[in-house]
Motif scaffolding. Structure first.
Motif, PDB file in Angstrom:
ATOM      1  N   GLY A  12      49.277  38.328  33.493  1.00  0.00           N
ATOM      2  CA  GLY A  12      48.644  37.855  32.271  1.00  0.00           C
ATOM      3  C   GLY A  12      47.215  38.345  32.183  1.00  0.00           C
ATOM      4  O   GLY A  12      46.959  39.548  32.277  1.00  0.00           O
ATOM      5  N   ASP A  13      46.294  37.423  32.054  1.00  0.00           N
ATOM      6  CA  ASP A  13      44.874  37.790  31.975  1.00  0.00           C
ATOM      7  C   ASP A  13      44.155  37.563  33.298  1.00  0.00           C
ATOM      8  O   ASP A  13      42.940  37.380  33.338  1.00  0.00           O
ATOM      9  CB  ASP A  13      44.179  37.016  30.849  1.00  0.00           C
ATOM     10  CG  ASP A  13      44.250  35.496  31.045  1.00  0.00           C
ATOM     11  OD1 ASP A  13      44.913  35.055  32.009  1.00  0.00           O
ATOM     12  OD2 ASP A  13      43.649  34.771  30.237  1.00  0.00           O
ATOM     13  N   GLU A  14      44.911  37.607  34.398  1.00  0.00           N
ATOM     14  CA  GLU A  14      44.319  37.420  35.719  1.00  0.00           C
ATOM     15  C   GLU A  14      44.766  38.533  36.666  1.00  0.00           C
ATOM     16  O   GLU A  14      45.804  39.166  36.483  1.00  0.00           O
ATOM     17  CB  GLU A  14      44.736  36.068  36.326  1.00  0.00           C
ATOM     18  CG  GLU A  14      44.171  34.851  35.624  1.00  0.00           C
ATOM     19  CD  GLU A  14      44.586  33.569  36.327  1.00  0.00           C
ATOM     20  OE1 GLU A  14      43.728  32.681  36.505  1.00  0.00           O
ATOM     21  OE2 GLU A  14      45.784  33.455  36.699  1.00  0.00           O
ATOM     22  N   TRP A  15      43.936  38.736  37.708  1.00  0.00           N
ATOM     23  CA  TRP A  15      44.308  39.576  38.838  1.00  0.00           C
ATOM     24  C   TRP A  15      44.729  38.651  39.982  1.00  0.00           C
ATOM     25  O   TRP A  15      44.069  37.650  40.260  1.00  0.00           O
ATOM     26  CB  TRP A  15      43.128  40.428  39.308  1.00  0.00           C
ATOM     27  CG  TRP A  15      42.713  41.513  38.367  1.00  0.00           C
ATOM     28  CD1 TRP A  15      41.674  41.495  37.486  1.00  0.00           C
ATOM     29  CD2 TRP A  15      43.333  42.789  38.230  1.00  0.00           C
ATOM     30  NE1 TRP A  15      41.603  42.667  36.797  1.00  0.00           N
ATOM     31  CE2 TRP A  15      42.607  43.489  37.230  1.00  0.00           C
ATOM     32  CE3 TRP A  15      44.427  43.416  38.824  1.00  0.00           C
ATOM     33  CZ2 TRP A  15      42.944  44.783  36.830  1.00  0.00           C
ATOM     34  CZ3 TRP A  15      44.754  44.700  38.437  1.00  0.00           C
ATOM     35  CH2 TRP A  15      44.025  45.373  37.454  1.00  0.00           C
ATOM     36  N   VAL A  16      45.805  39.014  40.656  1.00  0.00           N
ATOM     37  CA  VAL A  16      46.254  38.277  41.831  1.00  0.00           C
ATOM     38  C   VAL A  16      46.102  39.214  43.023  1.00  0.00           C
ATOM     39  O   VAL A  16      46.723  40.289  43.062  1.00  0.00           O
ATOM     40  CB  VAL A  16      47.715  37.812  41.697  1.00  0.00           C
ATOM     41  CG1 VAL A  16      48.118  37.002  42.933  1.00  0.00           C
ATOM     42  CG2 VAL A  16      47.896  36.986  40.430  1.00  0.00           C
ATOM     43  N   ILE A  17      45.263  38.814  43.989  1.00  0.00           N
ATOM     44  CA  ILE A  17      44.897  39.700  45.099  1.00  0.00           C
ATOM     45  C   ILE A  17      45.440  39.174  46.415  1.00  0.00           C
ATOM     46  O   ILE A  17      45.316  37.982  46.736  1.00  0.00           O
ATOM     47  CB  ILE A  17      43.366  39.861  45.198  1.00  0.00           C
ATOM     48  CG1 ILE A  17      42.797  40.412  43.889  1.00  0.00           C
ATOM     49  CG2 ILE A  17      42.983  40.799  46.327  1.00  0.00           C
ATOM     50  CD1 ILE A  17      42.160  39.376  43.009  1.00  0.00           C
ATOM     51  N   ASN A  18      46.036  40.091  47.187  1.00  0.00           N
ATOM     52  CA  ASN A  18      46.537  39.771  48.521  1.00  0.00           C
ATOM     53  C   ASN A  18      46.116  40.859  49.498  1.00  0.00           C
ATOM     54  O   ASN A  18      46.198  42.056  49.186  1.00  0.00           O
ATOM     55  CB  ASN A  18      48.061  39.659  48.518  1.00  0.00           C
ATOM     56  CG  ASN A  18      48.550  38.385  47.873  1.00  0.00           C
ATOM     57  OD1 ASN A  18      48.571  37.326  48.493  1.00  0.00           O
ATOM     58  ND2 ASN A  18      48.958  38.482  46.601  1.00  0.00           N
TER      59      ASN A  18
ATOM     60  N   VAL B 251      41.669  35.812  40.046  1.00  0.00           N
ATOM     61  CA  VAL B 251      40.382  35.945  39.356  1.00  0.00           C
ATOM     62  C   VAL B 251      40.657  36.449  37.946  1.00  0.00           C
ATOM     63  O   VAL B 251      41.679  37.112  37.698  1.00  0.00           O
ATOM     64  CB  VAL B 251      39.427  36.919  40.084  1.00  0.00           C
ATOM     65  CG1 VAL B 251      39.142  36.446  41.497  1.00  0.00           C
ATOM     66  CG2 VAL B 251      39.987  38.332  40.094  1.00  0.00           C
ATOM     67  N   PRO B 252      39.784  36.147  36.985  1.00  0.00           N
ATOM     68  CA  PRO B 252      40.004  36.622  35.613  1.00  0.00           C
ATOM     69  C   PRO B 252      39.890  38.137  35.523  1.00  0.00           C
ATOM     70  O   PRO B 252      39.213  38.769  36.336  1.00  0.00           O
ATOM     71  CB  PRO B 252      38.906  35.921  34.821  1.00  0.00           C
ATOM     72  CG  PRO B 252      37.851  35.595  35.828  1.00  0.00           C
ATOM     73  CD  PRO B 252      38.581  35.322  37.109  1.00  0.00           C
TER      74      PRO B 252
END
Length: 384
Positions: free
Chosen positions: A144-150, A220-221
């Motif tokens: 969506g409008d977010e980053w998902v970081i791993n 994070v956005p």
């Protein structure tokens, strides 16, 4: 060609030297021995305007040039490399925001650094990706409008005391060009899924905080993306021209501090009924130490000038300065211990700490071997 510092630059050197003498030197051994972050000294440095001074005036900084920042760094490291690094790296990573960030990012993240309200870091290295930035595996995916970081980041300066980090992530793993699949994203340390484990038992720079970062579904956005998606690798390469010049200044400072202490000790210590400074062997050591330090300073200042002038040979000069000044730092610190003899092998004198601290300048921001590769590549005109 003018090799003289301006009146303002000379005043800066003297002001920072006084600060270092009064605020850093009396507590340097304590913070090194206890491996603790010098919050009190950081507060004093903030009051002096020494934190992230390269940040423009409109964002709360002093707007120092790369050369002026090098002068400042040299004096801090001549007093103590560990605490010096804490002060010099309080805004580590701000360069990316300054060069590529949006106005909103600059207004949000830069002013707190200069006031001492916040500390930041740049998270590039990983357990299996140090000098090879293109092997970074930390992944950032859009949801969506977010980053998902791993992922995991290793050897991160300010890792457990930082408030936010510019993190190099793989955002486009399927691109054909291996250098355009990475981006830089700002991650705040209070985000869910963010954790940091302080690394202790380091050989040197023990006052400086170093940690491993673990990113577990950190969200994070999308506006936390720094610059253009996919341009992170190229951004980091530009960032290294500045940070390698900064490490060169660190090396000059370490050499300066070690050489000064060796000179003072040689004049005080007596053997065979006279000062050891009267022996030719010691005189030759001191002459060589000061000559090497001055040569490293000249190359470092030229590198700083090339950054400010956006010179075509900035990458070559930055790697030359970093490689040479770090080598001088380790060599001069080694000779300083030798001049102190047995006294240099215990922590009653500063030179043992300088000896331990010097080595890191040959490792971080690209090892000595990587610098030589870069210099040769630039000379041979092979490009990236």
């Amino acid at each position: 060609m003018d090799f003289a510092l301006s009146d303002e630059q000379q005043a800066l050197r003297e002001e920072v030297a006084r600060f270092a003498e009064n605020e850093i030197e009396p507590v340097a051994t304590e913070y090194d021995r206890e491996e603790k972050y010098p919050h009190d000294v950081m507060d004093a440095a903030a009051d002096m305007g020494l934190l992230a001074p390269h940040i423009p005036i409109e964002y709360g900084g002093v707007g120092y040039s790369t050369l002026e920042t090098a002068i400042l760094t040299e004096e801090l490291f001549a007093a103590d490399p560990g605490i010096g690094l804490c002060i010099a790296s309080a805004g580590f990573g701000a360069e990316a925001i300054m060069a590529f960030g949006t106005d909103e990012q600059k207004e949000k993240y830069l002013p707190p650094l200069t006031s001492g309200e916040s500390v930041m870091g740049a998270a590039i290295s990983e357990p299996h990706a140090g000098s090879d930035v293109s092997s970074v595996s930390t992944r950032a995916e859009k949801d969506g409008d977010e980053w998902v970081i791993n992922g995991n980041k290793m050897w991160i300066t300010n890792g457990s005391v930082g408030d936010y980090f510019v993190v190099v992530c793989e955002t486009d793993p399927d691109v054909e060009d291996r250098y355009t699949g990475f981006s830089q994203i700002i991650i705040e340390s209070d985000r869910d899924g963010f954790s940091a484990e302080k690394i202790t038992g380091k050989l040197g720079i023990r006052a400086s905080d170093t940690a491993e970062l673990v990113l577990d579904d950190v969200r994070v956005p999308e506006e936390n993306l720094v610059g253009t998606r996919g341009m992170g690798f190229l951004q980091v390469m530009q960032f290294f021209d500045e940070t390698r010049t900064a490490v060169a200044a660190q090396g000059v400072g370490i050499a300066k501090g070690a050489a000064q202490r060796a000179l003072e000790y040689a004049q005080e210590r007596e053997q065979f009924g006279r000062s050891i400074s009267e022996f030719q062997a010691i005189q030759h050591k001191l002459a060589d130490m000061y000559t090497r330090t001055e040569a490293a300073r000249g190359l470092t200042y030229k590198s700083a000038w090339s950054v400010d002038a956006d010179s075509d040979d900035v990458t070559t000069l930055a790697s030359m300065a970093k490689e040479y000044a770090s080598r001088v730092a380790t060599a001069v610190a080694d000779e300083a211990v030798q001049i102190h003899g047995g006294a240099g092998y215990v922590d009653d004198f500063d030179v043992g700490r300088f000896y331990r601290d010097a080595k890191i300048t040959q490792i971080y921001e690209g090892t000595t071997e990587i610098q030589k590769n870069i210099i040769a590549r630039e000379l041979l005109g092979k490009g990236m």
